[in-house]
Design an enzyme around this catalytic site. Structure first.
Site, PDB file in Angstrom:
ATOM      1  CG  HIS A   1       4.303  -1.199   2.574  1.00 15.36           C
ATOM      2  ND1 HIS A   1       3.341  -0.296   2.972  1.00 15.36           N
ATOM      3  CD2 HIS A   1       4.207  -2.243   3.432  1.00 15.36           C
ATOM      4  CE1 HIS A   1       2.710  -0.770   4.026  1.00 15.36           C
ATOM      5  NE2 HIS A   1       3.209  -1.943   4.322  1.00 15.36           N
TER       6      HIS A   1
ATOM      7  CG  ASP B   1       2.002   2.278   1.361  1.00 16.35           C
ATOM      8  OD1 ASP B   1       2.690   1.614   0.563  1.00 16.35           O
ATOM      9  OD2 ASP B   1       1.717   1.874   2.502  1.00 16.35           O
TER      10      ASP B   1
ATOM     11  CB  SER C   1       0.391  -3.749   5.685  1.00 16.60           C
ATOM     12  OG  SER C   1       0.713  -2.658   4.878  1.00 16.60           O
TER      13      SER C   1
END
Length: 514
Positions: A132, A162, A255
């Site tokens: 993402h 992911d 992230s």
């Protein structure tokens, strides 16, 4: 004396040629290894002092110093095309929220920016991050702690886990040693390293709060192939979630960063937080590195994920199901249906059976099964224990490949760099085999192994399986050739020549702006 001098010179030159030849052979062999094997070779030749796990008053100075240089800041530039999101919010806040979605529709595309983190896995520039973080990227820049900046290309990405693998052209980069996430214990001290809230490299500490967490935020939905015993096809979620939960502080920007143990070993890739506010509220989630290893090696070798399937649909056992079906078991997975011709049916598993163990390990939830299977490829064998009529039986399944039922059959220079154009195309490539090239009657080629959502290839209907032989008039045989050929892009048009899985040669003029 003269003869001695000549003999000595000959010996020296011969030795140099031998060493040079061996070095070339060694480099070729190294590049063919998996990412984990490359790490083992690197650390065998570059031993580091052993870092002991903390006891008593925790001291993470050694681990932080060892890991921080190998965690990078990823800066992404993308094209925003207007708001597509409705009102409301979810308590599970994926870090994609910081991508800066516009508040109202715009007639013309505009550039938007975002940032995240990544972890260097090899000295020659393979970097893991979250899907993402880069899925909508036109341009990706990677900045190290020493302020060096590189442009990165996407080798592969997967929304179901992911994960994404990037590559920069560099050597002798600092890297983070992979650990073993299977050995992680609840209550164990961990560090989260990344670039939260646009800050520079940041280290936070906490403990492992839980393992095998499913929080329902990943993956794509797809149609269930026919043969499951359903009259109509169903929509199923193909996500694989088995997160390590931690209370180490992570926020937007972390992230793709590293979750490491007190020895400085990479045990997870930080991916999500659970928060009612969008900022840290005590719950962070990381992808286990043992799952990531297989996915990343698939990217490196094939350009896409090669998944093996058991061929069952199942339901976790709960009190309602126990009452409905008259089940005595508390744990396990109740088999609803099996795929005709699938691995489970071939091994004798039927609807109504209960899957109790995988490779001898008890199955308590769906993540116990899915995460283990996700580490394997089609053709791999796995031992499954199931229960029928109160009796357990062990069978060995050979995993099958995914159903292909939904596979998709000038003048002046470009303003974009070759790497930026590569990422904008939205595809993964691997070299075409000699056999495939001979079959198609071509002398060069790369195979399109994956077409990413939102990319130019998807927009213009370029399909998986296309063998691209030329780009901008240059023959291509590997990913580096593709990027090199893209430097010849003129007027933002990429000229592609290739051969589909069936059919004659096609020529495409693909705009990189649309």
């Amino acid at each position: 004396m003269k003869k001695i001098g000549v003999s000595l010179l000959t010996a020296v030159l011969g030795g140099a040629v031998a060493v040079g030849g061996y070095k070339l052979f060694e480099d070729k062999q190294f590049n063919q290894m998996t990412l984990e094997e490359q790490q083992k070779v690197y650390y065998a030749n570059n031993p580091a002092g052993e870092m002991l796990s903390s006891t008593g008053n925790p001291d993470f100075t050694q681990a932080a110093a060892a890991v921080s240089p190998g965690v990078v800041h990823i800066k992404v530039t993308m094209t925003a095309r207007g708001s597509q999101r409705g009102g409301g919010s979810s308590p599970f806040d994926m870090f994609e929220e910081f991508f800066g979605m516009p508040q109202r529709r715009q007639a013309q595309p505009r550039q938007a920016q975002a940032s995240g983190s990544g972890v260097i896995l090899t000295p020659d520039g393979y970097i893991v991050t979250n899907n993402h973080v880069v899925e909508n990227a036109d341009k990706i820049e990677v900045q190290l702690t020493d302020k060096r900046t590189f442009e990165a290309k996407v080798i592969g990405r997967d929304p179901n886990t992911d994960l994404a693998l990037l590559k920069v052209s560099a050597t002798n980069l600092p890297m983070v040693r992979m650990g073993d996430s299977d050995n992680v214990q609840i209550g164990e001290w961990v560090l989260a390293v990344g670039y939260p809230l646009s800050l520079q490299s940041t280290v936070t500490a906490g403990i492992v709060s839980a393992k095998g967490r499913q929080i329902g935020i990943l993956g794509e939905s797809q149609q269930m192939p026919r043969g499951y015993g359903n009259e109509d096809q169903q929509i199923i979620n193909t996500a694989i979630e088995s997160f390590i939960q931690t209370d180490a502080v992570i926020n937007k920007g972390n992230s793709g960063g590293a979750l490491v143990n007190a020895r400085g070993e990479l045990i997870g890739i930080n991916s999500a937080i659970a928060s009612p506010t969008g900022v840290y509220a005590g719950y962070g989630f990381a992808i286990p590195i043992n799952l990531a290893k297989k996915i990343l090696d698939d990217f490196k070798e094939f350009g896409s994920v090669k998944r093996g399937f058991i061929g069952v649909t199942f339901t976790e056992i709960n009190e309602a199901l126990r009452t409905e079906k008259g089940i005595d078991d508390i744990n396990g997975l109740y088999v609803q249906n099996v795929v005709k011709g699938g691995a489970a049916e071939s091994a004798g598993i039927k609807g109504g059976d209960i899957l109790t163990k995988i490779e001898g390990r008890p199955i308590y939830s769906s993540s116990d099964l899915q995460e283990r299977i996700a580490r394997l490829r089609p053709g791999d064998k796995v031992k499954i224990t199931y229960k029928r009529d109160g009796k357990e039986k062990d069978v060995t399944l050979t995993l099958k490949a995914e159903e292909e039922s939904k596979a998709k059959q000038g003048e002046g220079g470009s303003n974009a760099s070759a790497t930026e154009i590569f990422n904008k195309l939205g595809a993964s490539f691997i070299p075409a085999t000699d056999a495939r090239k001979k079959e198609l009657g071509v002398s060069s080629g790369v195979v399109v192994t994956q077409v990413h959502k939102g990319g130019v290839f998807e927009y213009f209907g370029v399909e998986k399986g296309l063998v691209i032989t030329e780009i901008n008039g240059k023959s291509v045989n590997n990913v580096d050739d593709v990027e090199s050929a893209l430097t010849g892009t003129r007027r933002n048009i990429v000229r592609i020549k290739g051969v589909p899985q069936r059919g004659s040669t096609v020529e495409l003029n693909v705009p990189i702006e649309y």
